[in-house]
Scaffold this active site. Structure first.
Site, PDB file in Angstrom:
ATOM      1  N   ASP A 156       0.824  -1.196   0.000  1.00  0.00           N
ATOM      2  CA  ASP A 156       0.000   0.000   0.000  1.00  0.00           C
ATOM      3  C   ASP A 156       0.862   1.251   0.000  1.00  0.00           C
ATOM      4  O   ASP A 156       0.486   2.272   0.516  1.00  0.00           O
ATOM      5  CB  ASP A 156      -0.955   0.007   1.209  1.00  0.00           C
ATOM      6  CG  ASP A 156      -0.218  -0.120   2.533  1.00  0.00           C
ATOM      7  OD1 ASP A 156       1.007  -0.322   2.501  1.00  0.00           O
ATOM      8  OD2 ASP A 156      -0.865  -0.032   3.581  1.00  0.00           O
TER       9      ASP A 156
ATOM     10  N   ASP B 175      -9.249 -15.838 -11.895  1.00  0.00           N
ATOM     11  CA  ASP B 175      -8.768 -15.065 -10.730  1.00  0.00           C
ATOM     12  C   ASP B 175      -9.955 -14.476  -9.992  1.00  0.00           C
ATOM     13  O   ASP B 175     -11.056 -15.035 -10.055  1.00  0.00           O
ATOM     14  CB  ASP B 175      -7.843 -13.960 -11.261  1.00  0.00           C
ATOM     15  CG  ASP B 175      -6.751 -13.583 -10.273  1.00  0.00           C
ATOM     16  OD1 ASP B 175      -7.098 -12.983  -9.229  1.00  0.00           O
ATOM     17  OD2 ASP B 175      -5.583 -13.879 -10.525  1.00  0.00           O
TER      18      ASP B 175
ATOM     19  N   THR C   4     -22.695 -13.910 -16.429  1.00  0.00           N
ATOM     20  CA  THR C   4     -21.806 -13.286 -17.390  1.00  0.00           C
ATOM     21  C   THR C   4     -21.415 -11.872 -16.968  1.00  0.00           C
ATOM     22  O   THR C   4     -20.782 -11.151 -17.727  1.00  0.00           O
ATOM     23  CB  THR C   4     -22.434 -13.248 -18.790  1.00  0.00           C
ATOM     24  OG1 THR C   4     -23.680 -12.556 -18.700  1.00  0.00           O
ATOM     25  CG2 THR C   4     -22.668 -14.648 -19.314  1.00  0.00           C
TER      26      THR C   4
ATOM     27  N   HIS D  92      -6.992  -8.087  -7.221  1.00  0.00           N
ATOM     28  CA  HIS D  92      -5.914  -8.985  -7.671  1.00  0.00           C
ATOM     29  C   HIS D  92      -6.075  -9.331  -9.143  1.00  0.00           C
ATOM     30  O   HIS D  92      -5.131  -9.217  -9.935  1.00  0.00           O
ATOM     31  CB  HIS D  92      -5.952 -10.252  -6.802  1.00  0.00           C
ATOM     32  CG  HIS D  92      -4.857 -11.227  -7.092  1.00  0.00           C
ATOM     33  ND1 HIS D  92      -4.969 -12.222  -8.039  1.00  0.00           N
ATOM     34  CD2 HIS D  92      -3.621 -11.374  -6.551  1.00  0.00           C
ATOM     35  CE1 HIS D  92      -3.854 -12.929  -8.066  1.00  0.00           C
ATOM     36  NE2 HIS D  92      -3.014 -12.445  -7.177  1.00  0.00           N
TER      37      HIS D  92
ATOM     38  N   ASN E 289      -1.300   5.465 -24.042  1.00  0.00           N
ATOM     39  CA  ASN E 289      -2.457   6.355 -23.943  1.00  0.00           C
ATOM     40  C   ASN E 289      -2.298   7.377 -22.828  1.00  0.00           C
ATOM     41  O   ASN E 289      -3.266   7.984 -22.388  1.00  0.00           O
ATOM     42  CB  ASN E 289      -3.743   5.547 -23.719  1.00  0.00           C
ATOM     43  CG  ASN E 289      -3.702   4.724 -22.441  1.00  0.00           C
ATOM     44  OD1 ASN E 289      -2.652   4.610 -21.810  1.00  0.00           O
ATOM     45  ND2 ASN E 289      -4.826   4.166 -22.046  1.00  0.00           N
TER      46      ASN E 289
ATOM     47  N   THR F 223      -1.984   7.090 -19.855  1.00  0.00           N
ATOM     48  CA  THR F 223      -2.848   6.789 -18.715  1.00  0.00           C
ATOM     49  C   THR F 223      -2.253   5.653 -17.921  1.00  0.00           C
ATOM     50  O   THR F 223      -1.954   4.598 -18.485  1.00  0.00           O
ATOM     51  CB  THR F 223      -4.258   6.407 -19.199  1.00  0.00           C
ATOM     52  OG1 THR F 223      -4.795   7.493 -19.939  1.00  0.00           O
ATOM     53  CG2 THR F 223      -5.172   6.088 -18.031  1.00  0.00           C
TER      54      THR F 223
ATOM     55  N   SER G 262       2.282 -14.183  -8.342  1.00  0.00           N
ATOM     56  CA  SER G 262       1.061 -13.752  -9.054  1.00  0.00           C
ATOM     57  C   SER G 262       1.378 -12.714 -10.103  1.00  0.00           C
ATOM     58  O   SER G 262       0.688 -12.632 -11.116  1.00  0.00           O
ATOM     59  CB  SER G 262       0.066 -13.122  -8.071  1.00  0.00           C
ATOM     60  OG  SER G 262      -0.688 -14.093  -7.412  1.00  0.00           O
TER      61      SER G 262
END
Lengths: 215, 504
Positions: free
Chosen positions: B137, B172, B222, B230, B244, B246, B437
């Protein structure tokens, strides 16, 4: 390369003119210049097929022959073969084209000699052998320094064919060659994936030239 | 003090940035609909697993009967259990049955009893996999050293982002596909309260790039909602929108992402408990990824066109169901990247599903490296580790989190149950995570590029990645081409994409 070939042809033409004899008979020493078109079936067939989609390549070039006796001659020749294909990945013999253009250029230089058999016609058979110095270049789109190839390898060839007198000093001919040019195995290459290390193979050659030959 | 001010200022910039708020989509369902929640029984199972620190769902067993065993014989096998459950209580996942027996929470006992029956081929607990990360964090960090380490800019010179017809499934916690608000019930500390939850898609992962999402955990169908972050972070490494201006960059930024939710988050469990009228907070560790959901998710992904699958999950306990699903996937032409596990510092037990990888041509277990180029401190080691990729490391980082893997995902301040009672899932920013991960999606992204480039067989993708890897560490005595820390070495995308020439 083009200039060298043109020079050889001119030399042959001049020598032939200087001899000033009909093709059916001439001096005991002759000199001939010639151009060639080759069709090669390479020994590294699976590798070439993977990269270029075919194991056959074509080339063009020329050379000059000089008779040192009635039957014995020496010869030098040079050709250029170029083909563009794609870089690939090979896994257990399966080929995956990657769409990255790869251009290969081979320039074999031949220096050797042979034996011209006696003939009472316009057709003269011959056999011979030569040392081969093969220039090999490989360039790929997006290659980084050190990833293109520019090397030269040594090899040998045997050849046999016939020459046919056409008119005065002009002649044509056909020849077959078997060439062996062993190259080092590079683990990060298509050739290593197929355990192929010979850039030689069989060549079918068409010759056309100008000059004299002894009788 | 000046540093603290700088950190606060950075936070303020991020929070106030318009890109921190989710983008609107034109096809969102009606507002104020109810949040889909899992069943009360499922919620209780997750909660009990957390309370007991179990790596399986209590009372749940996956049973495969032998071929030809009919209903009567199946019942005979079930009669060995004290509760003598009826065969019509079985839930079928293909040819494997899920049995829930609340009278015996120890699923290992149930599995052992059933496995001893002649009618049964195998019986295993419904294991819970966990996300393989250590969240960070930190409020500020230097940016994506990981992509520089594996020379991604040169790889993009050859293949800029992959092709949009390539689908990468992320099995996930999900990637949110819905923008709008939903109602849910949650515990406010003293009572169950109805709240409104805002959701939004990731502003740096275009909604048009999300393909065929599916939820196997909460019954959302769906519509997939990531209530953890995560799954979104993993997906961002694989293919966050790039170039972009961003947030961050992703590796295969043109491919499509298939969100497959097979992992329940704390909030999934909390909302389900409250919806069922169960008072109180869920255990902080509640949640996880049942092997039944993972197997369903893998099969769904492959049957719906995914060519690459990422599994950033792991745990102890072998699952035949899970392994069979992975075999099905590679047989159908899908490559699988799997996190090797984060258990090095806790005894280094073998991790699953990573341990299946060496026996699956087209599946690779991925270990993690840190910013210094060494094995990440937590990264599990073993003969099943096949390749390495950047995963970040809390022990190789500064206080700003520079050693983590930074990608766009849900803001921790808006979702962390330790910080908020009423979360919101429409705020996105760059967050630093570390774990295998994070390493696994690097390989999944590279695999997507290789598939786009023309290597369309999973076993060939694996070989291309292995043969072009940069060897790290000391060769193993048994096999000089690998070692247990890094496998074949650090993934090298550009070298893999460049392939082979005739002579070089």
């Amino acid at each position: 390369m083009k200039h060298a070939l043109l020079t050889l042809l001119v030399l042959g033409a001049v020598a032939g003119s200087a001899a000033a004899q009909p093709y059916s008979s001439g001096p005991s020493i002759g000199i001939r210049g010639f151009g060639v078109i080759d069709a090669d079936a390479v020994a590294a067939s699976r590798s070439f097929d993977a990269v270029f989609g075919s194991k056959q390549v074509t080339g063009a070039g020329g050379g000059v022959e000089v008779d040192v006796s009635r039957h014995l001659f020496v010869r030098v020749a040079a050709t250029r073969i170029q083909r563009t294909g794609t870089r690939v990945f090979v896994d257990s013999g399966e080929v995956f084209p990657l769409g990255i253009a790869l251009t290969m250029t081979m320039t074999p230089l031949e220096a050797g000699g042979g034996w011209r058999f006696a003939s009472t016609s316009r057709v003269t058979p011959y056999i011979g052998a030569a040392y081969v110095s093969l220039g090999y270049q490989e360039t790929s789109d997006g290659a980084q320094p050190g990833e293109n190839v520019n090397e030269r390898y040594a090899g040998a060839e045997g050849f046999g064919g016939v020459q046919v007198g056409i008119w005065k000093g002009l002649f044509a001919g056909g020849e077959v060659q078997y060439r062996h040019v062993g190259v080092p195995v590079v683990s990060t290459s298509v050739m290593s994936q197929f355990n192929e290390n010979d850039l030689g193979g069989f060549t079918a050659r068409v010759l056309f030239g100008f000059g004299t030959r002894p009788h | 003090m000046a540093r603290a001010i700088a950190l606060v200022a950075a936070l303020a910039v991020v929070v106030s940035s318009p890109v921190a708020r989710g983008q609107q989509t034109a096809d969102a369902p009606a507002a104020q609909a109810s949040l889909p929640v899992m069943s009360a029984a499922d919620a209780r199972a997750f909660a009990d697993a957390a309370a007991g620190k179990l790596d399986y769902l209590p009372g749940e067993v996956l049973v495969k009967f032998k071929d030809g065993v009919q209903t009567q014989a199946q019942q005979r096998a079930l009669d060995v259990l004290r509760s003598r459950p009826a065969v019509d209580r079985l839930e079928w996942l293909g040819d494997v049955a899920l049995l829930r027996d609340a009278s015996q929470p120890d699923a290992r006992v149930l599995a052992d009893q059933l496995a001893s029956q002649p009618e049964v081929e195998y019986a295993q607990p419904n294991y819970l996999r966990r996300r393989s990360l250590t969240p960070n964090d930190a409020s500020y960090a230097s940016r994506q050293w990981n992509l520089q380490t594996i020379d991604m800019p040169k790889a993009w010179d050859i293949n800029p982002g992959g092709k949009s017809d390539v689908i990468v499934a992320v099995v996930d916690t999900g990637v949110t596909t819905f923008t709008g608000t939903l109602t849910a019930r949650t515990w406010n500390g003293s009572a169950i309260q109805t709240i409104t939850l805002p959701f939004a898609t990731n502003p740096d992962l275009s909604a048009s790039r999300l393909a065929l999402p599916k939820d196997f955990v909460t019954g959302g169908g769906t519509i997939v909602l990531d209530t953890d972050g995560h799954g979104t972070h993993v997906s961002s490494t694989i293919g966050e929108d790039t170039n972009n201006s961003t947030l961050e960059a992703g590796i295969a930024y043109n491919v499509r992402i298939m969100p497959v939710k097979a992992c329940a988050s704390y909030w999934d469990v909390q909302f389900a408990m409250s919806a069922a009228g169960v008072p109180g907070f869920a255990d902080p560790d509640a949640g996880g990824c049942p092997t039944s959901a993972i197997a369903d998710g893998i099969r769904y992904a492959v049957d719906n066109g995914a060519k690459i699958i990422n599994l950033s999950i792991g745990g102890e306990g072998s699952s035949t169901l899970e392994q069979a699903a992975m075999q099905y996937a590679v047989d159908k032409g899908a490559f699988i990247a799997i996190a090797a596990g984060n258990a090095k510092l806790s005894g280094n037990p073998a991790q699953y599903p990573a341990s299946y990888a060496p026996n699956l041509a087209g599946a690779m277990a991925v270990g993690a490296t840190n910013r210094s180029g060494n094995r990440a401190s937590y990264s599990s080691t073993g003969s099943y580790v096949e390749i390495a990729a950047p995963g970040g490391d809390p022990l190789d980082s500064d206080t700003a989190g520079s050693g983590f893997i930074w990608q766009s995902t849900l803001r921790l301040e808006a979702t962390d149950p330790a910080l908020v009672l009423f979360p919101r899932f429409d705020r996105y920013t760059e967050v630093g995570y570390a774990g295998t991960s994070m390493a696994s999606p690097h390989v999944a992204g590279v695999a997507a590029l290789l598939y786009s480039q023309g290597i369309t067989k999973p076993s060939a993708i694996e070989q291309a990645i292995k043969k072009t890897a940069k060897f790290l560490g000391t060769p193993s005595a048994a096999d000089a081409t690998r070692n247990d820390e890094f496998g074949a070495g650090l993934v090298q995308p550009r070298t893999a994409l460049f392939g082979l020439g005739l002579r070089k």
